[in-house]
Design an enzyme around this catalytic site. Structure first.
Site, short mmCIF file in Angstrom:
data_model
loop_
_atom_site.label_atom_id
_atom_site.label_comp_id
_atom_site.label_asym_id
_atom_site.label_seq_id
_atom_site.Cartn_x
_atom_site.Cartn_y
_atom_site.Cartn_z
N HIS A 314 0.85 -1.19 0.00
CA HIS A 314 0.00 0.00 0.00
C HIS A 314 0.88 1.23 0.00
CE1 HIS A 314 -3.13 2.86 1.10
NE2 HIS A 314 -3.95 1.96 0.61
N ASP A 372 -7.95 -5.50 0.02
CA ASP A 372 -8.43 -6.29 -1.11
C ASP A 372 -8.06 -7.76 -1.02
OD1 ASP A 372 -9.76 -4.28 -2.45
OD2 ASP A 372 -7.90 -3.46 -3.21
N1 CMC Z 1 4.27 -7.39 -5.12
C1 CMC Z 1 5.62 -7.37 -5.29
N2 CMC Z 1 6.38 -6.28 -5.05
C2 CMC Z 1 5.75 -5.17 -4.64
C3 CMC Z 1 4.35 -5.13 -4.45
C4 CMC Z 1 3.62 -6.30 -4.70
N3 CMC Z 1 2.27 -6.30 -4.53
N4 CMC Z 1 3.99 -3.89 -4.04
C5 CMC Z 1 5.12 -3.17 -3.98
N5 CMC Z 1 6.19 -3.95 -4.32
C6 CMC Z 1 7.60 -3.55 -4.31
C7 CMC Z 1 7.96 -2.64 -5.47
O1 CMC Z 1 8.36 -3.38 -6.59
C8 CMC Z 1 9.03 -1.79 -4.88
O2 CMC Z 1 10.21 -2.57 -4.82
P1 CMC Z 1 11.66 -1.85 -4.99
O3 CMC Z 1 11.79 -0.92 -3.81
O4 CMC Z 1 12.65 -2.98 -4.97
O5 CMC Z 1 11.62 -1.14 -6.31
C9 CMC Z 1 8.59 -1.61 -3.43
O6 CMC Z 1 7.80 -2.76 -3.13
C10 CMC Z 1 7.76 -0.33 -3.20
O7 CMC Z 1 6.62 -0.40 -4.06
P2 CMC Z 1 6.03 0.81 -4.91
O8 CMC Z 1 5.58 0.29 -6.24
O9 CMC Z 1 6.98 1.96 -4.89
O10 CMC Z 1 4.78 1.18 -4.05
P3 CMC Z 1 3.61 2.13 -4.50
O11 CMC Z 1 3.26 2.91 -3.29
O12 CMC Z 1 3.95 2.88 -5.74
O13 CMC Z 1 2.44 1.10 -4.88
C11 CMC Z 1 0.62 -0.38 -4.68
C12 CMC Z 1 1.45 0.72 -3.99
C13 CMC Z 1 -0.60 -0.70 -3.81
C14 CMC Z 1 0.13 0.11 -6.05
C15 CMC Z 1 1.50 -1.64 -4.85
O14 CMC Z 1 1.92 -2.10 -3.58
C16 CMC Z 1 0.80 -2.74 -5.64
O15 CMC Z 1 0.83 -2.74 -6.87
N6 CMC Z 1 0.12 -3.71 -4.93
C17 CMC Z 1 -0.65 -4.71 -5.60
C18 CMC Z 1 -1.97 -4.12 -6.03
C19 CMC Z 1 -2.93 -3.93 -4.86
O16 CMC Z 1 -3.09 -4.83 -4.03
N7 CMC Z 1 -3.60 -2.78 -4.83
C20 CMC Z 1 -4.61 -2.48 -3.83
C21 CMC Z 1 -4.21 -1.38 -2.91
S1 CMC Z 1 -5.30 -1.28 -1.48
C22 CMC Z 1 -6.84 -0.85 -2.11
C23 CMC Z 1 -6.88 0.53 -2.68
O17 CMC Z 1 -6.53 1.47 -1.97
O18 CMC Z 1 -7.27 0.66 -3.84
#
Ligand code: CMC
Length: 438
Positions: A314, A372
């Site tokens: 998140h 989720d």
């Molecule tokens: N699986 C694998 N790696 C992950 C994941 C994941 N679900 N989420 C984040 N990471 C890694 C990412 O690759 C990055 O690694 P590094 O530092 O080595 O580059 C690190 O963790 C930080 O992630 P980020 O992409 O910078 O985080 P963000 O804040 O941009 O993204 C997120 C947040 C929710 C989009 C992401 O965690 C994700 O895609 N999760 C899966 C989709 C999901 O479950 N979404 C629902 C969110 S809750 C409901 C809502 O609010 O809509």
């Protein structure tokens, strides 16, 4: 840079390392959470913009609705904890709280319930609107269309400067989006639309519209209705996320509220946001068996592989998602009440959660199950098709979107939202006639 305190106004001084020039910016405190540096005069005073493409350090507005502390795993609506609201209130009570600022007194609650209940029917012409969609259209595609179409049906509540019309639009959206969502489900299943029933509460009526058929009487299971209500409460609002910011930005141009909420629905659809609940179940199907978990965890860690562990991580919560904590308990209760605690997909989900929470990649990056991860499991047990999951999120979030929209419109300093950019394209160059281009 220094953070100093003047007599009345806290300020933050920014110094240009090259020229030595400095600029003093006001600092504002909220009730809870980090203070903000007010950069509104930065461009006028320094000729620089701030650069924050995914808004990781940017507060886009003032709001009194929702507070999140991502480090501590706190979520509050108007000062009430999500745990208290999920366990003690109802979705409509929370809707009142978000819209009007306080928990309703008994007479206010009765009036609000009546207002929502008596707006649940949609214009009959909307029934025909659905027929323009293919039966296999994704329910979110249908929702984007039919919700936007509401602005073509309710002309009498489109004046956003009229307080009464704003309120009627809010009531209409909260009342009619569940009806449209249920109609969408029925349409994609090839079943007749079911009209709302005024003797049922919000969540009972929603289940009735989704699951009853004209051929036999449908009795709403109270366990299902309570679980549905809890899912709606937990998804009602979540501060300035992508879809809420979309609604606010659309609304800042003075677009009508139905159009703004349709924009929010489009933004919610993506798998990084509301589409994740559907993606979790699809991922569990893809993993198939617990023996395959290590392979998928490796894929999730591989930067060259687009696979991510859906339902994990998140932007704001870095310890745990309090909504997920509440839902996890609820998932256990609901599934054991329904006698499906031996469901193989659920067992797979629990095993995936256990292994991921011990894996250094997920531990180091503070990646925990989000709301989720569990909501999809409950929704499946309630009998919803996977493709409907994000629609259910939209039903709940409508309350947050419209409350945020109303708060923004009522802000005296409302101006159109207009971010700037760091331009990295070609600098000015002369136009070359087509026959002279090499
Ligand atoms: N699986 C694998 N790696 C992950 C994941 C994941 N679900 N989420 C984040 N990471 C890694 C990412 O690759 C990055 O690694 P590094 O530092 O080595 O580059 C690190 O963790 C930080 O992630 P980020 O992409 O910078 O985080 P963000 O804040 O941009 O993204 C997120 C947040 C929710 C989009 C992401 O965690 C994700 O895609 N999760 C899966 C989709 C999901 O479950 N979404 C629902 C969110 S809750 C409901 C809502 O609010 O809509």
């Amino acid at each position: 840079m220094s953070d100093t305190s003047d007599k009345d106004q806290k300020t933050f001084t920014l110094t240009n390392d090259q020229t030595g020039e400095s600029c003093k910016l006001p600092v504002h405190d909220g009730t809870c959470g980090p203070s903000v540096i007010d950069v509104r005069k930065l461009y006028a005073e320094t000729g620089h913009f701030t650069f924050d493409p995914s808004f990781t350090s940017t507060g886009s507005c003032k709001s009194r609705l929702t507070f999140i502390d991502g480090e501590e795993g706190i979520l509050m609506h108007r000062g009430y904890s999500i745990e208290d609201l999920a366990n003690k209130s109802s979705f409509l009570e929370l809707a009142f709280l978000l819209l009007y600022g306080d928990l309703p007194k008994p007479d206010e609650m009765s009036e609000f319930k009546e207002n929502i209940t008596y707006h649940t029917m949609v214009h009959e012409q909307l029934n025909f609107f659905f027929r323009g969609f293919r039966h296999d259209a994704h329910p979110m595609a249908i929702m984007c269309g039919v919700v936007a179409a509401l602005s073509a049906f309710y002309h009498d509540s489109l004046d956003i400067w009229d307080e009464k019309q704003r309120e009627i639009s809010a009531h209409r959206l909260i009342a009619k989006i569940p009806t449209l969502a249920a109609m969408t489900m029925k349409y994609t299943m090839g079943q007749p639309f079911v009209y709302p029933r005024n003797d049922l509460n919000f969540s009972e009526n929603f289940l009735h519209m989704c699951f009853s058929v004209p051929a036999e009487e449908y009795k709403v299971n109270p366990i299902y209705a309570r679980a549905m209500d809890k899912i709606f409460i937990l998804h009602a609002d979540h501060e300035q996320n992508a879809s809420t910011s979309t609604v606010r930005l659309a609304g800042s141009s003075q677009a009508n509220p139905f159009a703004c909420i349709a924009a929010g629905i489009a933004s919610l659809w993506g798998p990084s946001h509301g589409g994740a609940n559907q993606a979790v179940l699809e991922m569990l199907d893809q993993i198939g068996h617990k023996d395959n978990i290590p392979e998928f965890l490796e894929r999730a860690k591989d930067k060259d592989d687009p696979f991510r562990l859906m339902g994990f991580g998140h932007r704001v919560y870095k310890n745990y998602d309090p909504r997920a904590e509440v839902l996890k308990v609820s998932a256990d209760e609901v599934l054991s009440d329904l006698g499906v605690d031996n469901d193989p997909q659920l067992q797979l989900a629990m095993e995936l959660e256990r292994i991921a929470l011990e894996d250094p990649y997920f531990v180091d990056r503070k990646l925990f199950p989000n709301v989720d991860f569990y909501s999809g499991i409950i929704l499946k047990a309630l009998g919803f098709p996977t493709s409907m999951f994000t629609v259910l999120f939209a039903v709940a979030r409508t309350v947050g979107w419209i409350s945020q929209w109303k708060e923004m419109i009522e802000e005296p300093s409302l101006r159109i939202g207009r971010p700037r950019q760091l331009y990295t394209g070609p600098a000015a160059r002369p136009y070359v006639d087509i026959d002279k281009r090499k």
